[in-house]
Design a protein around this motif. Sequence first.
Motif, PDB file in Angstrom:
ATOM      1  N   TRP A   1       5.648   0.951   7.146  1.00 39.93           N
ATOM      2  CA  TRP A   1       7.079   1.154   7.404  1.00 39.93           C
ATOM      3  C   TRP A   1       7.877  -0.090   7.013  1.00 39.93           C
ATOM      4  CZ3 TRP A   1      10.406  -1.419  10.837  1.00 39.93           C
ATOM      5  CH2 TRP A   1      11.677  -0.832  10.989  1.00 39.93           C
ATOM      6  N   VAL A   2       7.360  -1.264   7.389  1.00 37.94           N
ATOM      7  CA  VAL A   2       8.060  -2.514   7.054  1.00 37.94           C
ATOM      8  C   VAL A   2       8.190  -2.647   5.546  1.00 37.94           C
ATOM      9  CG1 VAL A   2       7.993  -5.035   7.186  1.00 37.94           C
ATOM     10  CG2 VAL A   2       7.279  -3.670   9.160  1.00 37.94           C
ATOM     11  N   LEU A   3       7.113  -2.360   4.831  1.00 41.12           N
ATOM     12  CA  LEU A   3       7.128  -2.469   3.369  1.00 41.12           C
ATOM     13  C   LEU A   3       8.162  -1.525   2.756  1.00 41.12           C
ATOM     14  CD1 LEU A   3       5.965  -3.608   0.751  1.00 41.12           C
ATOM     15  CD2 LEU A   3       4.129  -1.903   0.918  1.00 41.12           C
ATOM     16  N   GLN A   4       8.213  -0.307   3.247  1.00 42.96           N
ATOM     17  CA  GLN A   4       9.201   0.642   2.725  1.00 42.96           C
ATOM     18  C   GLN A   4      10.636   0.174   3.000  1.00 42.96           C
ATOM     19  OE1 GLN A   4       7.227   4.095   4.699  1.00 42.96           O
ATOM     20  NE2 GLN A   4       7.537   5.116   2.745  1.00 42.96           N
ATOM     21  N   GLU A   5      10.852  -0.396   4.183  1.00 35.21           N
ATOM     22  CA  GLU A   5      12.172  -0.913   4.522  1.00 35.21           C
ATOM     23  C   GLU A   5      12.561  -2.071   3.605  1.00 35.21           C
ATOM     24  OE1 GLU A   5      14.542  -0.076   7.209  1.00 35.21           O
ATOM     25  OE2 GLU A   5      13.447   1.748   6.676  1.00 35.21           O
TER      26      GLU A   5
ATOM     27  N   VAL B   1      14.642  -8.481   5.881  1.00 32.08           N
ATOM     28  CA  VAL B   1      15.818  -7.971   5.172  1.00 32.08           C
ATOM     29  C   VAL B   1      17.058  -8.840   5.406  1.00 32.08           C
ATOM     30  CG1 VAL B   1      14.941  -5.616   5.204  1.00 32.08           C
ATOM     31  CG2 VAL B   1      16.499  -6.377   7.017  1.00 32.08           C
ATOM     32  N   THR B   2      17.028  -9.723   6.397  1.00 30.14           N
ATOM     33  CA  THR B   2      18.188 -10.576   6.654  1.00 30.14           C
ATOM     34  C   THR B   2      17.951 -12.023   6.261  1.00 30.14           C
ATOM     35  OG1 THR B   2      17.509 -11.022   8.952  1.00 30.14           O
ATOM     36  CG2 THR B   2      18.956  -9.127   8.555  1.00 30.14           C
ATOM     37  N   GLY B   3      16.683 -12.425   6.140  1.00 25.74           N
ATOM     38  CA  GLY B   3      16.367 -13.808   5.800  1.00 25.74           C
ATOM     39  C   GLY B   3      16.274 -14.009   4.301  1.00 25.74           C
TER      40      GLY B   3
ATOM     41  N   ARG C   1      15.697  -2.171   0.343  1.00 23.64           N
ATOM     42  CA  ARG C   1      16.825  -3.107   0.363  1.00 23.64           C
ATOM     43  C   ARG C   1      16.658  -4.279  -0.598  1.00 23.64           C
ATOM     44  NH1 ARG C   1      18.814  -3.295   6.663  1.00 23.64           N
ATOM     45  NH2 ARG C   1      18.006  -1.261   7.283  1.00 23.64           N
ATOM     46  N   ARG C   2      15.420  -4.658  -0.844  1.00 27.28           N
ATOM     47  CA  ARG C   2      15.154  -5.809  -1.716  1.00 27.28           C
ATOM     48  C   ARG C   2      14.016  -5.453  -2.667  1.00 27.28           C
ATOM     49  NH1 ARG C   2      15.903 -11.388   1.826  1.00 27.28           N
ATOM     50  NH2 ARG C   2      18.084 -11.017   2.344  1.00 27.28           N
ATOM     51  N   ALA C   3      14.386  -4.896  -3.780  1.00 28.68           N
ATOM     52  CA  ALA C   3      13.381  -4.365  -4.700  1.00 28.68           C
ATOM     53  C   ALA C   3      12.483  -5.448  -5.284  1.00 28.68           C
ATOM     54  CB  ALA C   3      14.069  -3.596  -5.824  1.00 28.68           C
ATOM     55  N   ASP C   4      13.015  -6.670  -5.445  1.00 30.85           N
ATOM     56  CA  ASP C   4      12.236  -7.702  -6.117  1.00 30.85           C
ATOM     57  C   ASP C   4      11.647  -8.733  -5.155  1.00 30.85           C
ATOM     58  OD1 ASP C   4      14.592  -8.852  -5.354  1.00 30.85           O
ATOM     59  OD2 ASP C   4      15.056  -9.765  -7.304  1.00 30.85           O
ATOM     60  N   GLN C   5      11.656  -8.474  -3.851  1.00 31.65           N
ATOM     61  CA  GLN C   5      11.096  -9.408  -2.879  1.00 31.65           C
ATOM     62  C   GLN C   5       9.564  -9.410  -2.983  1.00 31.65           C
ATOM     63  OE1 GLN C   5      12.328 -11.502   0.026  1.00 31.65           O
ATOM     64  NE2 GLN C   5      10.241 -12.098  -0.516  1.00 31.65           N
ATOM     65  N   PRO C   6       8.927 -10.542  -3.286  1.00 32.22           N
ATOM     66  CA  PRO C   6       7.465 -10.587  -3.357  1.00 32.22           C
ATOM     67  C   PRO C   6       6.835 -10.340  -1.985  1.00 32.22           C
ATOM     68  CG  PRO C   6       8.428 -12.460  -4.506  1.00 32.22           C
ATOM     69  CD  PRO C   6       9.530 -11.817  -3.729  1.00 32.22           C
ATOM     70  N   VAL C   7       5.905  -9.383  -1.927  1.00 32.43           N
ATOM     71  CA  VAL C   7       5.219  -9.031  -0.681  1.00 32.43           C
ATOM     72  C   VAL C   7       3.718  -8.963  -0.938  1.00 32.43           C
ATOM     73  CG1 VAL C   7       4.927  -7.316   1.141  1.00 32.43           C
ATOM     74  CG2 VAL C   7       7.199  -7.699   0.141  1.00 32.43           C
ATOM     75  N   LEU C   8       2.962  -9.664  -0.109  1.00 31.77           N
ATOM     76  CA  LEU C   8       1.504  -9.621  -0.169  1.00 31.77           C
ATOM     77  C   LEU C   8       0.996  -8.980   1.115  1.00 31.77           C
ATOM     78  CD1 LEU C   8      -0.966 -12.280  -1.408  1.00 31.77           C
ATOM     79  CD2 LEU C   8      -1.304 -11.295   0.853  1.00 31.77           C
ATOM     80  N   LEU C   9       0.257  -7.881   0.988  1.00 34.76           N
ATOM     81  CA  LEU C   9      -0.324  -7.222   2.153  1.00 34.76           C
ATOM     82  C   LEU C   9      -1.606  -7.932   2.549  1.00 34.76           C
ATOM     83  CD1 LEU C   9       0.045  -3.375   1.510  1.00 34.76           C
ATOM     84  CD2 LEU C   9       1.343  -4.804   3.100  1.00 34.76           C
TER      85      LEU C   9
ATOM     86  N   SER D   1      -8.344   3.769  -0.956  1.00 34.69           N
ATOM     87  CA  SER D   1      -7.156   4.591  -0.733  1.00 34.69           C
ATOM     88  C   SER D   1      -6.054   3.808  -0.025  1.00 34.69           C
ATOM     89  CB  SER D   1      -7.528   5.822   0.107  1.00 34.69           C
ATOM     90  OG  SER D   1      -8.045   5.435   1.382  1.00 34.69           O
ATOM     91  N   GLN D   2      -6.438   2.886   0.863  1.00 34.86           N
ATOM     92  CA  GLN D   2      -5.451   2.077   1.555  1.00 34.86           C
ATOM     93  C   GLN D   2      -4.803   1.068   0.609  1.00 34.86           C
ATOM     94  OE1 GLN D   2      -4.452   2.575   4.665  1.00 34.86           O
ATOM     95  NE2 GLN D   2      -5.899   4.246   4.972  1.00 34.86           N
ATOM     96  N   ARG D   3      -5.623   0.482  -0.253  1.00 36.97           N
ATOM     97  CA  ARG D   3      -5.072  -0.466  -1.225  1.00 36.97           C
ATOM     98  C   ARG D   3      -4.116   0.247  -2.179  1.00 36.97           C
ATOM     99  NH1 ARG D   3     -10.510  -2.230  -1.345  1.00 36.97           N
ATOM    100  NH2 ARG D   3     -10.851  -1.538  -3.488  1.00 36.97           N
ATOM    101  N   VAL D   4      -4.516   1.432  -2.629  1.00 37.69           N
ATOM    102  CA  VAL D   4      -3.662   2.212  -3.531  1.00 37.69           C
ATOM    103  C   VAL D   4      -2.353   2.567  -2.833  1.00 37.69           C
ATOM    104  CG1 VAL D   4      -3.440   4.408  -4.755  1.00 37.69           C
ATOM    105  CG2 VAL D   4      -5.566   3.103  -4.907  1.00 37.69           C
ATOM    106  N   ARG D   5      -2.435   2.957  -1.569  1.00 37.69           N
ATOM    107  CA  ARG D   5      -1.226   3.302  -0.827  1.00 37.69           C
ATOM    108  C   ARG D   5      -0.273   2.114  -0.769  1.00 37.69           C
ATOM    109  NH1 ARG D   5      -0.750   5.068   5.593  1.00 37.69           N
ATOM    110  NH2 ARG D   5       1.505   5.497   5.547  1.00 37.69           N
ATOM    111  N   GLY D   6      -0.816   0.939  -0.463  1.00 37.07           N
ATOM    112  CA  GLY D   6       0.030  -0.259  -0.390  1.00 37.07           C
ATOM    113  C   GLY D   6       0.707  -0.569  -1.707  1.00 37.07           C
ATOM    114  N   LEU D   7      -0.037  -0.459  -2.798  1.00 40.07           N
ATOM    115  CA  LEU D   7       0.534  -0.749  -4.106  1.00 40.07           C
ATOM    116  C   LEU D   7       1.579   0.288  -4.500  1.00 40.07           C
ATOM    117  CD1 LEU D   7      -2.741  -1.857  -5.921  1.00 40.07           C
ATOM    118  CD2 LEU D   7      -0.892  -3.338  -5.119  1.00 40.07           C
ATOM    119  N   LYS D   8       1.333   1.551  -4.150  1.00 40.11           N
ATOM    120  CA  LYS D   8       2.307   2.593  -4.472  1.00 40.11           C
ATOM    121  C   LYS D   8       3.602   2.416  -3.685  1.00 40.11           C
ATOM    122  CE  LYS D   8      -0.614   6.369  -6.136  1.00 40.11           C
ATOM    123  NZ  LYS D   8      -1.072   7.767  -5.888  1.00 40.11           N
ATOM    124  N   LEU D   9       3.480   1.878  -2.473  1.00 37.61           N
ATOM    125  CA  LEU D   9       4.676   1.660  -1.652  1.00 37.61           C
ATOM    126  C   LEU D   9       5.451   0.422  -2.089  1.00 37.61           C
ATOM    127  CD1 LEU D   9       3.401   2.543   1.939  1.00 37.61           C
ATOM    128  CD2 LEU D   9       5.003   3.837   0.527  1.00 37.61           C
ATOM    129  N   GLY D  10       4.848  -0.372  -2.990  1.00 34.42           N
ATOM    130  CA  GLY D  10       5.588  -1.494  -3.540  1.00 34.42           C
ATOM    131  C   GLY D  10       5.035  -2.859  -3.245  1.00 34.42           C
TER     132      GLY D  10
END
Length: 224
Positions: free
Chosen positions: A61-65, A41-43, A69-77, A85-94
């Motif tokens: 938790w990190v993904l939600q944080e 969130v600072t870098g 703060r940064r809606a368009d930050q690309p994140v790959l889990l 169910s875990q993959r779906v959870r990750g995608l739903k969290l963003g």
Amino acid sequence: MKILIIEDEPKTAAFLKKGFSEEGDIADIAVNGVDGQHLAVTGNYDVIVLDVMLPQRDGWWVLQEIRSRRADQPVLLLTALDAVSQRVRGLKLGADDYLIKPFAFSELLARVHNLLRRSNVRSEDVLRYADLEIDSLRHKVWRAGDTISLAPQEYRLLAYLMRFPGEVLTRTRIAEQVWDMNFDGDSNVVDVAIRRLRRKVDDPYSSKLIHTLRGVGYVLETRD
């Protein structure tokens, strides 16, 4: 690219850092969720590779944080949790994408590139200024139609200059972005790298593009 790897397994983190470095990219590593969230969130990162199973605070938790703060930050889990169910959870969290361990680095790299294309965060595939051209997909450089061979560090330096044509870049800013290091005022690492780059990009040509502003830094621009 500048990548943040949030991964607590030392071998995996080192493997990823080595792979991205060989591609000419800069990679930072965080080994727990708290440090990873702070850097995220600072870098200023092009993409974040995030493990789910982390100490202190998990990847969810990190993904939600990050998303708060940064809606368009690309994140790959990146995780060993392969249940649907875990993959779906990750995608739903963003999360933008999801890769299961074990994995091939070539696939991870392709997914990262695709994320950056989709999000429009990645710089243009081809950068041009005056008669200078960089193809960032193939890591090739031309000037006035001549192919120029650059070492990875020289390539990163030139690409950074070309992203900010006409803008004066301080030595501190260059050191932070190209070498991922804090600049020591007594160090001449930036000046030495600029000299080497000029020998290849400027010296053979009548028109010079890389200019020095004494006491300040460097600028890429055309001058009469």
